[in-house]
Design a protein around this motif. Sequence first.
Motif, PDB file in Angstrom:
ATOM      1  N   LEU B 165       0.881  -1.172   0.000  1.00 33.24           N
ATOM      2  CA  LEU B 165       0.000   0.000   0.000  1.00 33.24           C
ATOM      3  C   LEU B 165       0.914   1.216   0.000  1.00 33.24           C
ATOM      4  O   LEU B 165       1.756   1.354   0.885  1.00 33.24           O
ATOM      5  N   ILE B 166       0.727   2.069  -0.988  1.00 32.91           N
ATOM      6  CA  ILE B 166       1.666   3.194  -1.123  1.00 32.91           C
ATOM      7  C   ILE B 166       0.876   4.507  -1.190  1.00 32.91           C
ATOM      8  O   ILE B 166      -0.121   4.600  -1.903  1.00 32.91           O
ATOM      9  N   TRP B 167       1.343   5.456  -0.408  1.00 28.60           N
ATOM     10  CA  TRP B 167       0.742   6.790  -0.428  1.00 28.60           C
ATOM     11  C   TRP B 167       1.726   7.774  -1.055  1.00 28.60           C
ATOM     12  O   TRP B 167       2.925   7.749  -0.742  1.00 28.60           O
ATOM     13  N   TYR B 168       1.215   8.625  -1.919  1.00 24.03           N
ATOM     14  CA  TYR B 168       2.033   9.657  -2.548  1.00 24.03           C
ATOM     15  C   TYR B 168       1.472  11.024  -2.178  1.00 24.03           C
ATOM     16  O   TYR B 168       0.291  11.168  -1.874  1.00 24.03           O
ATOM     17  N   GLU B 169       2.321  11.995  -2.256  1.00 26.23           N
ATOM     18  CA  GLU B 169       1.882  13.348  -1.947  1.00 26.23           C
ATOM     19  C   GLU B 169       2.547  14.326  -2.902  1.00 26.23           C
ATOM     20  O   GLU B 169       3.689  14.119  -3.312  1.00 26.23           O
ATOM     21  N   GLY B 170       1.839  15.371  -3.259  1.00 28.44           N
ATOM     22  CA  GLY B 170       2.419  16.401  -4.120  1.00 28.44           C
ATOM     23  C   GLY B 170       1.612  17.671  -4.009  1.00 28.44           C
ATOM     24  O   GLY B 170       0.632  17.735  -3.282  1.00 28.44           O
ATOM     25  N   GLU B 171       2.037  18.694  -4.726  1.00 28.00           N
ATOM     26  CA  GLU B 171       1.287  19.951  -4.740  1.00 28.00           C
ATOM     27  C   GLU B 171       0.197  19.876  -5.798  1.00 28.00           C
ATOM     28  O   GLU B 171       0.350  19.177  -6.802  1.00 28.00           O
ATOM     29  N   TYR B 172      -0.875  20.594  -5.596  1.00 32.14           N
ATOM     30  CA  TYR B 172      -1.899  20.677  -6.645  1.00 32.14           C
ATOM     31  C   TYR B 172      -1.278  21.258  -7.892  1.00 32.14           C
ATOM     32  O   TYR B 172      -0.442  22.135  -7.797  1.00 32.14           O
ATOM     33  N   GLN B 176       3.467  16.322 -10.251  1.00 31.96           N
ATOM     34  CA  GLN B 176       4.648  15.614  -9.754  1.00 31.96           C
ATOM     35  C   GLN B 176       4.357  15.082  -8.351  1.00 31.96           C
ATOM     36  O   GLN B 176       4.127  15.852  -7.412  1.00 31.96           O
ATOM     37  N   MET B 177       4.399  13.749  -8.232  1.00 32.00           N
ATOM     38  CA  MET B 177       4.036  13.113  -6.963  1.00 32.00           C
ATOM     39  C   MET B 177       5.248  12.413  -6.370  1.00 32.00           C
ATOM     40  O   MET B 177       6.099  11.887  -7.086  1.00 32.00           O
ATOM     41  N   PHE B 178       5.321  12.402  -5.040  1.00 33.46           N
ATOM     42  CA  PHE B 178       6.410  11.730  -4.351  1.00 33.46           C
ATOM     43  C   PHE B 178       5.851  10.743  -3.341  1.00 33.46           C
ATOM     44  O   PHE B 178       4.860  11.043  -2.677  1.00 33.46           O
ATOM     45  N   GLU B 179       6.527   9.603  -3.251  1.00 33.53           N
ATOM     46  CA  GLU B 179       6.070   8.615  -2.281  1.00 33.53           C
ATOM     47  C   GLU B 179       6.297   9.163  -0.874  1.00 33.53           C
ATOM     48  O   GLU B 179       7.384   9.646  -0.558  1.00 33.53           O
ATOM     49  N   SER B 180       5.258   9.067  -0.028  1.00 36.27           N
ATOM     50  CA  SER B 180       5.420   9.607   1.325  1.00 36.27           C
ATOM     51  C   SER B 180       5.497   8.498   2.373  1.00 36.27           C
ATOM     52  O   SER B 180       6.162   8.665   3.381  1.00 36.27           O
ATOM     53  N   TYR B 181       4.825   7.397   2.177  1.00 38.64           N
ATOM     54  CA  TYR B 181       4.990   6.258   3.076  1.00 38.64           C
ATOM     55  C   TYR B 181       4.383   5.016   2.438  1.00 38.64           C
ATOM     56  O   TYR B 181       3.653   5.103   1.451  1.00 38.64           O
ATOM     57  N   ARG B 182       4.696   3.877   3.058  1.00 34.15           N
ATOM     58  CA  ARG B 182       4.318   2.617   2.417  1.00 34.15           C
ATOM     59  C   ARG B 182       4.066   1.566   3.493  1.00 34.15           C
ATOM     60  O   ARG B 182       4.750   1.533   4.518  1.00 34.15           O
ATOM     61  N   VAL B 183       3.053   0.716   3.260  1.00 35.54           N
ATOM     62  CA  VAL B 183       2.815  -0.427   4.146  1.00 35.54           C
ATOM     63  C   VAL B 183       3.024  -1.683   3.308  1.00 35.54           C
ATOM     64  O   VAL B 183       2.445  -1.820   2.228  1.00 35.54           O
ATOM     65  N   ILE B 184       3.869  -2.582   3.820  1.00 35.25           N
ATOM     66  CA  ILE B 184       4.209  -3.799   3.084  1.00 35.25           C
ATOM     67  C   ILE B 184       3.614  -5.004   3.794  1.00 35.25           C
ATOM     68  O   ILE B 184       3.685  -5.106   5.021  1.00 35.25           O
ATOM     69  N   SER B 185       3.024  -5.903   3.021  1.00 39.12           N
ATOM     70  CA  SER B 185       2.494  -7.131   3.609  1.00 39.12           C
ATOM     71  C   SER B 185       3.108  -8.332   2.898  1.00 39.12           C
ATOM     72  O   SER B 185       2.751  -8.655   1.757  1.00 39.12           O
ATOM     73  N   MET B 191       1.756  -7.126   8.399  1.00 41.21           N
ATOM     74  CA  MET B 191       1.993  -5.860   7.694  1.00 41.21           C
ATOM     75  C   MET B 191       3.041  -5.048   8.438  1.00 41.21           C
ATOM     76  O   MET B 191       3.170  -5.123   9.650  1.00 41.21           O
ATOM     77  N   GLU B 192       3.763  -4.285   7.660  1.00 44.33           N
ATOM     78  CA  GLU B 192       4.849  -3.510   8.238  1.00 44.33           C
ATOM     79  C   GLU B 192       4.814  -2.115   7.636  1.00 44.33           C
ATOM     80  O   GLU B 192       4.739  -1.938   6.411  1.00 44.33           O
ATOM     81  N   TYR B 193       4.852  -1.111   8.516  1.00 46.21           N
ATOM     82  CA  TYR B 193       4.886   0.273   8.038  1.00 46.21           C
ATOM     83  C   TYR B 193       6.314   0.639   7.695  1.00 46.21           C
ATOM     84  O   TYR B 193       7.223   0.429   8.501  1.00 46.21           O
ATOM     85  N   LEU B 194       6.498   1.155   6.522  1.00 51.07           N
ATOM     86  CA  LEU B 194       7.846   1.477   6.067  1.00 51.07           C
ATOM     87  C   LEU B 194       7.941   2.984   5.832  1.00 51.07           C
ATOM     88  O   LEU B 194       7.511   3.484   4.808  1.00 51.07           O
ATOM     89  N   PRO B 195       8.502   3.711   6.782  1.00 50.00           N
ATOM     90  CA  PRO B 195       8.686   5.144   6.530  1.00 50.00           C
ATOM     91  C   PRO B 195       9.677   5.342   5.398  1.00 50.00           C
ATOM     92  O   PRO B 195      10.715   4.666   5.378  1.00 50.00           O
ATOM     93  N   VAL B 196       9.345   6.202   4.480  1.00 49.43           N
ATOM     94  CA  VAL B 196      10.217   6.360   3.319  1.00 49.43           C
ATOM     95  C   VAL B 196      11.255   7.438   3.614  1.00 49.43           C
ATOM     96  O   VAL B 196      10.906   8.566   3.941  1.00 49.43           O
ATOM     97  N   PRO B 197      12.554   7.109   3.542  1.00 48.03           N
ATOM     98  CA  PRO B 197      13.579   8.126   3.806  1.00 48.03           C
ATOM     99  C   PRO B 197      13.483   9.262   2.796  1.00 48.03           C
ATOM    100  O   PRO B 197      13.056   9.035   1.654  1.00 48.03           O
ATOM    101  N   PRO B 198      13.866  10.475   3.181  1.00 46.70           N
ATOM    102  CA  PRO B 198      13.716  11.631   2.282  1.00 46.70           C
ATOM    103  C   PRO B 198      14.376  11.426   0.926  1.00 46.70           C
ATOM    104  O   PRO B 198      13.851  11.888  -0.085  1.00 46.70           O
ATOM    105  N   THR B 199      15.501  10.704   0.881  1.00 43.47           N
ATOM    106  CA  THR B 199      16.177  10.526  -0.404  1.00 43.47           C
ATOM    107  C   THR B 199      15.333   9.700  -1.364  1.00 43.47           C
ATOM    108  O   THR B 199      15.251   9.984  -2.546  1.00 43.47           O
ATOM    109  N   ILE B 200      14.684   8.671  -0.826  1.00 42.12           N
ATOM    110  CA  ILE B 200      13.818   7.844  -1.679  1.00 42.12           C
ATOM    111  C   ILE B 200      12.516   8.597  -1.971  1.00 42.12           C
ATOM    112  O   ILE B 200      11.989   8.544  -3.072  1.00 42.12           O
TER     113      ILE B 200
END
Lengths: 317, 208
Positions: B165-172, B176-185, B191-200
């Motif tokens: 499960l992947i969430w992206y965020e960007g400006e209206y 251009q969208m960037f991944e903000s966090y992810r849950v992996i099963s 399930m495991e919450y995976l905080p996405v490091p700023p570089t990724i």
Amino acid sequence: MIGDLFQKWVDTTQRQIDPRPAALVRILVATSVFLDQVWVWAIGLVPWLYRPFPQGGLGTTQAPYYVLDDLFGPVMAGTHAWALTVVGMLCVAIGFRSRLMTIIAVVFYAQLLLGFWQTWHGGGKIAREVLLILLFAPAVHQVWAIDGPKDPPKTMKAWPVDMIRLLFVFIYLGAGWSKLFPDPSLWMSPYTGSECYRIMTNPHTSYLDAEFWAPLETNVFYVFDVATVIIELMAPLAMTKWRPYWAIFAAPLHIGIAVVMQLWAFSFIMLAVYPLFFDEWIVAWLNRNEDKIAAWKARISELLPSWPARASSSEQA
Amino acid sequence: MSEKIEAAIVGFFMLLLCFLNVPVADHLEKDQWTPEFRAQFKESVDPITSFIVLNAVDFNYWYDPAQQLFDFPMAVLQIPQTWRIYNHASHSYRMFEVRVDGEVKYRTPGNEYRWQRTKFRHFRIAYQLNDFTRPGARQNSWASYSRFVLELAWQDFPDAEEIDLIWYEGEYPGVQMFESYRVISPRRGAMEYLPVPPTIAARAPEDL
């Protein structure tokens, strides 16, 4: 002076009006809630929405005064409340013991919210309050009701209808006020971007494509912003004889919310109360088409199973 | 019942309805109105606005305790009419995606990926997926909603090796969208919450 004012108040609240628009509101509001909840079941969400998190559902927070777990157990409490809400609203809509069923439906509908906050939506609290006010208008539950008298009352006291209109004035004023304060620029300034644009293009909840509609943000959508606030702040007109003209402008707000934001339940419940703003037009139309309506009623009566006839309202009196 | 008594009772309840639903008191956060903030506000607006708003704030101070007298019936019947929904729309553009073994099955904007769309687009689910599924978000419901989506996914794709499960965020407007966090099963029930490091997070998804 005070005596005269009070007498005027007595005359205002006790004046007689046609109960049919209010009966239509009873039917439409209950039907909207009924269809909303049946849709939740039809798409398979009842076991998810109305079950707590430890039991495998989505409910993470329970409010005080939620008592159904003690009555039915945590696994099935929500499903019971849902079922009683659905049956109750159906009975209110068709007019079967509708005053008693109003109490049952409203209490269990409220319990659903108290137990499962995700099921909240603005229309629900309006539906409950409107149905509770109509509880005090017996005539509303005798008109267009399957267990109502053969000759239902032709008039009712006006105060329940006035109270619902007053409630709507505050609902719209509250919504308008919250858009202006504490930061009026959000909705009223073309330089901060359009709130309507962001709401109507929210990728999770709405259907318009944000990129496609972006060029219209600071012109067309800005007009929507200002128009929304103006319509909401003009809600006191709902208490005057100009109410149908105000409602003509207010109704499209809800149609837009339903179509673009997919909040059908909220919009239907709001629009279900609008017969109280178009009441004079509805009564005039009903009076003009009395013969046709009588023919439809006869046809419907033939289709329904026979029900022990109640005495007419005049005999009851 | 005498008409006059009934009219008096109706009058009382109409006043109560006005009192409980008056919008002024409900939308001013009284905690922020310190003497310094008041003075600053008074200087920043015209005298009429200042007079109206400051009086409304004062009203708010005695209004809340009085309103609490009616908390019980209002809460039991769930009828408080406070209307501030959508007074402030989200200014960030968010996207939600379900991937089964890397393949997109559902994505919020558009109609391209329609798996379980009826459920996810239902307003009682869609609004929560938007706002409350981030770990630590209000009501902390991310675990229940992530589990809900994953459970449906494992039912429909039992042979999958991993569901994301992947969430992206960007400006209206969301170009251009960037991944903000992810849950992996990696398997059903886990399930495991995976905080996405700023570089990724600065890397846009390849197929947008």
